[in-house]
Design an enzyme around this catalytic site. Structure first.
Site, PDB file in Angstrom:
ATOM      1  CD  GLN A  23      -2.888  -1.360   2.866  1.00 27.91           C
ATOM      2  OE1 GLN A  23      -3.018  -0.762   2.771  1.00 27.91           O
ATOM      3  NE2 GLN A  23      -1.729  -1.525   4.016  1.00 27.91           N
ATOM      4  CG  ASN A  24       4.462   1.006   2.304  1.00 23.86           C
ATOM      5  OD1 ASN A  24       2.882   1.459   2.852  1.00 23.86           O
ATOM      6  ND2 ASN A  24       4.667  -0.135   2.801  1.00 23.86           N
TER       7      ASN A  24
ATOM      8  CG  HIS B  30      -2.839   2.273  -2.048  1.00 21.63           C
ATOM      9  ND1 HIS B  30      -2.503   2.836  -0.948  1.00 21.63           N
ATOM     10  CD2 HIS B  30      -3.241   2.115  -2.840  1.00 21.63           C
ATOM     11  CE1 HIS B  30      -3.858   1.476   0.163  1.00 21.63           C
ATOM     12  NE2 HIS B  30      -4.354   1.503  -1.551  1.00 21.63           N
TER      13      HIS B  30
ATOM     14  CB  CYS C 140       0.873  18.765 -18.067  1.00 25.42           C
ATOM     15  SG  CYS C 140       1.347  17.603 -19.578  1.00 25.42           S
TER      16      CYS C 140
ATOM     17  N   PRO D 172       3.034  -4.461  15.973  1.00 25.94           N
ATOM     18  CG  PRO D 172       4.950  -2.450  16.184  1.00 25.94           C
ATOM     19  CD  PRO D 172       3.784  -3.120  14.927  1.00 25.94           C
TER      20      PRO D 172
HETATM   21  C1  BV8 Z   1     -11.938   3.520  -3.354  1.00 25.38           C
HETATM   22  C2  BV8 Z   1      -2.020   6.825  -1.479  1.00 25.38           C
HETATM   23  C3  BV8 Z   1     -13.813   3.765  -5.201  1.00 25.38           C
HETATM   24  C4  BV8 Z   1      -1.585   8.417  -1.247  1.00 25.38           C
HETATM   25  C5  BV8 Z   1      -3.336   6.342   0.532  1.00 25.38           C
HETATM   26  C6  BV8 Z   1     -16.414   3.187   3.900  1.00 25.38           C
HETATM   27  C7  BV8 Z   1     -16.016   1.169   3.926  1.00 25.38           C
HETATM   28  C8  BV8 Z   1     -14.624   0.475   3.127  1.00 25.38           C
HETATM   29  C9  BV8 Z   1     -14.327   1.744   2.426  1.00 25.38           C
HETATM   30  C10 BV8 Z   1     -14.832   2.816   2.219  1.00 25.38           C
HETATM   31  C11 BV8 Z   1     -15.290   3.558   2.883  1.00 25.38           C
HETATM   32  N1  BV8 Z   1     -15.269   5.197   2.702  1.00 25.38           N
HETATM   33  C12 BV8 Z   1     -14.586   5.474   1.738  1.00 25.38           C
HETATM   34  C13 BV8 Z   1     -14.136   4.202   1.967  1.00 25.38           C
HETATM   35  C14 BV8 Z   1     -13.155   4.017   0.324  1.00 25.38           C
HETATM   36  C15 BV8 Z   1     -11.741   4.621   1.006  1.00 25.38           C
HETATM   37  C16 BV8 Z   1     -11.133   3.692   2.594  1.00 25.38           C
HETATM   38  O1  BV8 Z   1     -11.170   2.434   2.828  1.00 25.38           O
HETATM   39  N2  BV8 Z   1     -11.284   4.942   3.698  1.00 25.38           N
HETATM   40  C17 BV8 Z   1     -11.037   4.950   4.982  1.00 25.38           C
HETATM   41  C18 BV8 Z   1     -10.474   5.325   5.638  1.00 25.38           C
HETATM   42  C19 BV8 Z   1     -12.460   3.673   5.432  1.00 25.38           C
HETATM   43  N3  BV8 Z   1     -10.592   3.982  -0.111  1.00 25.38           N
HETATM   44  C20 BV8 Z   1     -10.101   4.618  -1.090  1.00 25.38           C
HETATM   45  O2  BV8 Z   1     -10.957   6.003  -1.123  1.00 25.38           O
HETATM   46  C21 BV8 Z   1      -9.483   3.946  -1.864  1.00 25.38           C
HETATM   47  N4  BV8 Z   1     -10.519   3.611  -3.640  1.00 25.38           N
HETATM   48  O3  BV8 Z   1     -12.678   2.691  -2.737  1.00 25.38           O
HETATM   49  O4  BV8 Z   1     -12.553   3.679  -4.827  1.00 25.38           O
HETATM   50  C22 BV8 Z   1     -14.068   4.269  -6.832  1.00 25.38           C
HETATM   51  C23 BV8 Z   1     -14.334   2.948  -7.885  1.00 25.38           C
HETATM   52  C24 BV8 Z   1     -14.141   3.232  -8.287  1.00 25.38           C
HETATM   53  C25 BV8 Z   1     -14.483   4.127  -9.191  1.00 25.38           C
HETATM   54  C26 BV8 Z   1     -13.780   5.229  -7.876  1.00 25.38           C
HETATM   55  C27 BV8 Z   1     -13.909   4.570  -6.580  1.00 25.38           C
HETATM   56  C28 BV8 Z   1      -8.284   4.331  -2.307  1.00 25.38           C
HETATM   57  C29 BV8 Z   1      -7.361   3.552  -0.957  1.00 25.38           C
HETATM   58  C30 BV8 Z   1      -5.771   4.403  -1.134  1.00 25.38           C
HETATM   59  C31 BV8 Z   1      -5.749   5.946  -0.322  1.00 25.38           C
HETATM   60  N5  BV8 Z   1      -4.537   6.212  -0.630  1.00 25.38           N
HETATM   61  N6  BV8 Z   1      -2.188   6.084  -0.438  1.00 25.38           N
HETATM   62  C32 BV8 Z   1      -1.214   8.752  -0.729  1.00 25.38           C
HETATM   63  O5  BV8 Z   1      -0.149   8.351   0.059  1.00 25.38           O
HETATM   64  O6  BV8 Z   1      -0.778  10.128  -0.353  1.00 25.38           O
HETATM   65  S1  BV8 Z   1      -4.000   5.018   1.786  1.00 25.38           S
HETATM   66  C33 BV8 Z   1      -2.613   4.901   2.520  1.00 25.38           C
HETATM   67  O7  BV8 Z   1      -3.305   5.536   3.654  1.00 25.38           O
HETATM   68  C34 BV8 Z   1      -2.042   3.919   2.447  1.00 25.38           C
HETATM   69  O8  BV8 Z   1      -1.408   4.002   0.575  1.00 25.38           O
HETATM   70  C35 BV8 Z   1      -2.259   3.330   3.550  1.00 25.38           C
HETATM   71  O9  BV8 Z   1      -2.571   2.303   2.651  1.00 25.38           O
HETATM   72  C36 BV8 Z   1      -3.356   4.031   4.621  1.00 25.38           C
HETATM   73  C37 BV8 Z   1      -2.138   4.176   5.871  1.00 25.38           C
HETATM   74  O10 BV8 Z   1      -2.824   2.744   5.686  1.00 25.38           O
HETATM   75  P1  BV8 Z   1      -1.336   1.721   6.582  1.00 25.38           P
HETATM   76  O11 BV8 Z   1      -0.683   1.852   5.347  1.00 25.38           O
HETATM   77  O12 BV8 Z   1      -2.191   0.516   7.600  1.00 25.38           O
HETATM   78  O13 BV8 Z   1      -0.965   3.191   7.606  1.00 25.38           O
HETATM   79  P2  BV8 Z   1      -1.369   3.443   9.103  1.00 25.38           P
HETATM   80  O14 BV8 Z   1      -0.481   4.495   9.312  1.00 25.38           O
HETATM   81  O15 BV8 Z   1      -2.756   3.352   8.826  1.00 25.38           O
HETATM   82  O16 BV8 Z   1      -1.094   1.550  10.273  1.00 25.38           O
HETATM   83  C38 BV8 Z   1       0.202   1.636   9.737  1.00 25.38           C
HETATM   84  C39 BV8 Z   1       0.474   0.423  10.707  1.00 25.38           C
HETATM   85  O17 BV8 Z   1       1.303   0.353  11.218  1.00 25.38           O
HETATM   86  C40 BV8 Z   1      -0.118   0.587  12.736  1.00 25.38           C
HETATM   87  O18 BV8 Z   1      -0.787  -0.315  12.728  1.00 25.38           O
HETATM   88  C41 BV8 Z   1       1.201   0.605  13.402  1.00 25.38           C
HETATM   89  O19 BV8 Z   1       0.596  -0.172  14.549  1.00 25.38           O
HETATM   90  C42 BV8 Z   1       2.140  -0.239  12.515  1.00 25.38           C
HETATM   91  N7  BV8 Z   1       3.464  -0.556  12.824  1.00 25.38           N
HETATM   92  C43 BV8 Z   1       4.134   0.579  13.137  1.00 25.38           C
HETATM   93  N8  BV8 Z   1       5.430   0.448  13.257  1.00 25.38           N
HETATM   94  C44 BV8 Z   1       5.621  -0.687  13.003  1.00 25.38           C
HETATM   95  C45 BV8 Z   1       4.192  -1.211  12.746  1.00 25.38           C
HETATM   96  N9  BV8 Z   1       4.178  -2.637  12.105  1.00 25.38           N
HETATM   97  C46 BV8 Z   1       5.372  -3.556  12.064  1.00 25.38           C
HETATM   98  N10 BV8 Z   1       6.169  -2.509  12.164  1.00 25.38           N
HETATM   99  C47 BV8 Z   1       6.678  -1.282  12.316  1.00 25.38           C
HETATM  100  N11 BV8 Z   1       7.780  -1.063  12.987  1.00 25.38           N
END
Ligand code: BV8
Length: 254
Positions: A105-106, A126, A154, A221
């Site tokens: 996802q990164n 992503h 562009c 963690p």
């Molecule tokens: C889409 C790129 C449809 C940009 C990113 C309600 C229900 C379900 C879905 C939705 C909803 N409302 C809206 C939605 C859809 C939405 C969504 O899921 N929202 C969420 C917030 C509910 N999804 C979308 O919009 C997706 N598109 O659905 O499109 C569609 C279909 C057809 C036509 C049109 C539209 C698009 C989602 C992608 C968004 N872009 N990134 C950028 O980077 O700027 S998402 C971005 O946030 C990241 O890429 C990543 O995916 C996300 C963050 O998540 P994580 O990677 O999990 O990071 P996070 O910080 O949350 O967690 C880190 C974890 O690591 C923690 O748990 C921590 O404990 C742990 N950790 C910390 N240190 C360590 C560790 N683990 C291991 N080792 C360590 N050392």
């Protein structure tokens, strides 16, 4: 006090005999490279914004300069970061397995820099912050004129440039999502590493794997909504668990 690292013997044995493994990574695997995760509060100038507010088409349309500069700040952090032992262990994992698919996802490109994707599939769900595309034409642009009034334009159509990443509300590249879903449905072991398991459709991948009978291993963690559904939950940093797994499973350490 850190809980001692225990690797379930059954998981070691399953991995030793596995033919097909898939791994989904999130921002957590880059945390040990110094890249802030989405859950951590943003620092400095950006502390007043939540990523979900900036990583959207609406935010870009409302204030393209702000969003462009946020990504420029993140590109700067990424360019100074190095792959950590967690990234390196996943790059090594693809050497040991007949079939390995890394799904991330990164957008930081650290898996490629660690060597992943040479022998196995590497799927960027992503996009990638190092790539830039035209907001109007949606095609990647390699070179552009810097401007005192960002975002740059562009060179083909004069439209604003944007990072080649998937924003909230935007569809994922269909070929990447399809390949990721197929890998999840056809693997024996599915790792969910460093992700809060909240963002869809990526968060459904471990569930597809579980439904297909795969052993689901969560490395984080903290617990997440996936934890209660995982076969194994390893509550440790990825940079600690993954190298230990590599040496226990394939390092001849019994
Ligand atoms: C889409 C790129 C449809 C940009 C990113 C309600 C229900 C379900 C879905 C939705 C909803 N409302 C809206 C939605 C859809 C939405 C969504 O899921 N929202 C969420 C917030 C509910 N999804 C979308 O919009 C997706 N598109 O659905 O499109 C569609 C279909 C057809 C036509 C049109 C539209 C698009 C989602 C992608 C968004 N872009 N990134 C950028 O980077 O700027 S998402 C971005 O946030 C990241 O890429 C990543 O995916 C996300 C963050 O998540 P994580 O990677 O999990 O990071 P996070 O910080 O949350 O967690 C880190 C974890 O690591 C923690 O748990 C921590 O404990 C742990 N950790 C910390 N240190 C360590 C560790 N683990 C291991 N080792 C360590 N050392």
């Amino acid at each position: 006090m850190e809980t001692p690292l225990e690797l379930p013997l059954e998981l070691i044995q399953v991995l030793r005999s596995a033919r097909s493994v898939a791994a989904l990574t999130g921002a957590g695997i880059s945390a040990e490279s110094g890249i802030p995760t989405f859950r951590e509060a943003q620092t400095g100038l950006w502390s007043r914004y939540r990523p979900e507010e900036l990583a959207t088409p609406a935010a870009f349309e409302k204030n393209p300069r702000l969003v462009w500069e946020w990504y420029a700040w993140r590109r700067e952090i990424v360019s100074r970061a190095l792959p950590n032992p967690g990234h390196l262990a996943l790059a090594e994992m693809e050497e040991h397995l007949p079939q390995f698919t890394l799904i991330t996802q990164n957008v930081d490109g650290l898996h490629q820099r660690a060597g992943s994707g040479k022998k196995a599939a590497l799927i960027e769900l992503h996009g990638n912050i190092q790539r830039t595309k035209c907001y109007e034409e949606n095609r990647v642009v390699e070179r552009w004129q810097e401007t005192p009034d960002p975002p740059p334009r562009c060179p083909h159509c004069g439209g604003p440039l944007r990072p080649d990443v998937v924003w909230f509300g935007e569809a994922l590249p269909w070929d990447a999502l399809e390949a990721a879903q197929a890998a999840a449905a056809n693997c024996e072991v599915f790792f969910s590493i460093g992700t809060s398991a909240l963002v869809e459709p990526a968060a459904s991948l471990p569930l597809i794997a579980r439904r297909s009978g795969a052993c689901v291993v969560e490395i984080n963690p903290q617990s997440t909504p996936l934890t209660r559904l995982a076969t194994y939950f390893l509550p440790h940093p990825a940079g600690v668990v993954l190298p230990a797994l590599i040496s226990r499973v394939w390092g001849g350490v019994d």
